[in-house]
Enzyme design. Structure first.
Site, mmCIF file in Angstrom:
data_model
loop_
_atom_site.group_PDB
_atom_site.id
_atom_site.type_symbol
_atom_site.label_atom_id
_atom_site.label_comp_id
_atom_site.label_asym_id
_atom_site.label_seq_id
_atom_site.Cartn_x
_atom_site.Cartn_y
_atom_site.Cartn_z
ATOM 1 N N TYR A 68 0.792 -1.229 0.000
ATOM 2 C CA TYR A 68 0.000 0.000 0.000
ATOM 3 C C TYR A 68 0.826 1.281 0.000
ATOM 4 O O TYR A 68 0.263 2.373 -0.026
ATOM 5 C CB TYR A 68 -0.934 0.005 1.221
ATOM 6 C CG TYR A 68 -1.907 -1.142 1.202
ATOM 7 C CD1 TYR A 68 -2.988 -1.145 0.339
ATOM 8 C CD2 TYR A 68 -1.726 -2.242 2.035
ATOM 9 C CE1 TYR A 68 -3.880 -2.207 0.313
ATOM 10 C CE2 TYR A 68 -2.619 -3.304 2.016
ATOM 11 C CZ TYR A 68 -3.683 -3.279 1.153
ATOM 12 O OH TYR A 68 -4.567 -4.331 1.124
ATOM 13 N N ASN A 90 -13.323 3.130 -1.770
ATOM 14 C CA ASN A 90 -12.406 2.014 -1.550
ATOM 15 C C ASN A 90 -12.898 1.365 -0.267
ATOM 16 O O ASN A 90 -12.588 1.824 0.826
ATOM 17 C CB ASN A 90 -10.960 2.489 -1.406
ATOM 18 C CG ASN A 90 -9.990 1.342 -1.211
ATOM 19 O OD1 ASN A 90 -10.383 0.229 -0.902
ATOM 20 N ND2 ASN A 90 -8.718 1.632 -1.368
ATOM 21 N N HIS A 97 -15.477 -7.343 -0.724
ATOM 22 C CA HIS A 97 -15.620 -8.754 -1.054
ATOM 23 C C HIS A 97 -16.686 -9.449 -0.221
ATOM 24 O O HIS A 97 -16.922 -10.648 -0.407
ATOM 25 C CB HIS A 97 -14.270 -9.456 -0.859
ATOM 26 C CG HIS A 97 -13.126 -8.631 -1.322
ATOM 27 N ND1 HIS A 97 -12.885 -8.348 -2.656
ATOM 28 C CD2 HIS A 97 -12.159 -7.976 -0.625
ATOM 29 C CE1 HIS A 97 -11.817 -7.569 -2.753
ATOM 30 N NE2 HIS A 97 -11.356 -7.333 -1.530
ATOM 31 N N HIS A 134 -9.186 0.630 -5.802
ATOM 32 C CA HIS A 134 -8.345 -0.212 -4.947
ATOM 33 C C HIS A 134 -6.896 0.149 -5.222
ATOM 34 O O HIS A 134 -6.485 0.245 -6.380
ATOM 35 C CB HIS A 134 -8.577 -1.694 -5.217
ATOM 36 C CG HIS A 134 -9.973 -2.109 -4.916
ATOM 37 N ND1 HIS A 134 -10.424 -2.294 -3.632
ATOM 38 C CD2 HIS A 134 -11.027 -2.315 -5.743
ATOM 39 C CE1 HIS A 134 -11.705 -2.622 -3.679
ATOM 40 N NE2 HIS A 134 -12.094 -2.630 -4.952
ATOM 41 N N SER A 184 -4.186 -1.628 -4.450
ATOM 42 C CA SER A 184 -3.492 -2.797 -4.996
ATOM 43 C C SER A 184 -4.342 -3.420 -6.103
ATOM 44 O O SER A 184 -5.525 -3.119 -6.243
ATOM 45 C CB SER A 184 -3.242 -3.829 -3.889
ATOM 46 O OG SER A 184 -4.460 -4.378 -3.441
#
Length: 139
Positions: A23, A72, A78, A98, A100
């Site tokens: 990150y 984000n 998820h 996001h 990543s």
């Protein structure tokens, strides 16, 4: 003046400390100062919470008055049908961001409940993804 909000979910308050190899080492507050200076013509705000309900409440609060939501949702991406439903319930368009590349990480991160409720998704470009999302809302 366009109003755009960046909403960050769980653990994003630890940017700069948490897994810097994934990150980066910049805090979101530091990044927000930079991105705010890039877009002085935008009423840019931010909100972060580690609590799903607080994020849903914020979406409900601003979801009919703002020109864009950049979200984000961290790990809630998820898992949270409720967060996806909140985005569907408001008229403000959203872009999922996001830091990543979620598709290059663990398999459980490959699915997002939010993507189908958003006008687009940016992942894997680091903090620059937020800037790109802002630019989209200015077009």
């Amino acid at each position: 003046m366009k109003k755009i909000i960046i909403i960050n979910g769980p653990n994003l308050n630890l940017l700069g400390k948490r897994e810097p190899e994934v990150y980066g080492n910049k805090t979101f507050d530091d990044y927000f100062k930079v991105v705010s200076e890039l877009f002085p013509e935008v009423a840019l705000s931010q909100f972060q919470s580690n609590h799903e309900g607080a994020i849903i409440d914020k979406i409900h609060e601003i979801g009919f008055d703002y020109d864009g939501i950049i979200i984000n949702a961290g790990g809630l991406t998820h898992t949270s049908v409720a967060l996806a439903d909140a985005l569907s319930s408001v008229t403000t368009p959203a872009i999922e961001v996001h830091i990543s590349n979620i598709h290059a990480r663990e398999t459980f991160r490959h699915h997002s409940y939010l993507t189908s409720r958003c006008v687009g998704m940016i992942c894997g470009l680091g903090l620059k993804g937020y800037e790109l999302a802002i630019r989209h809302f200015l077009d």
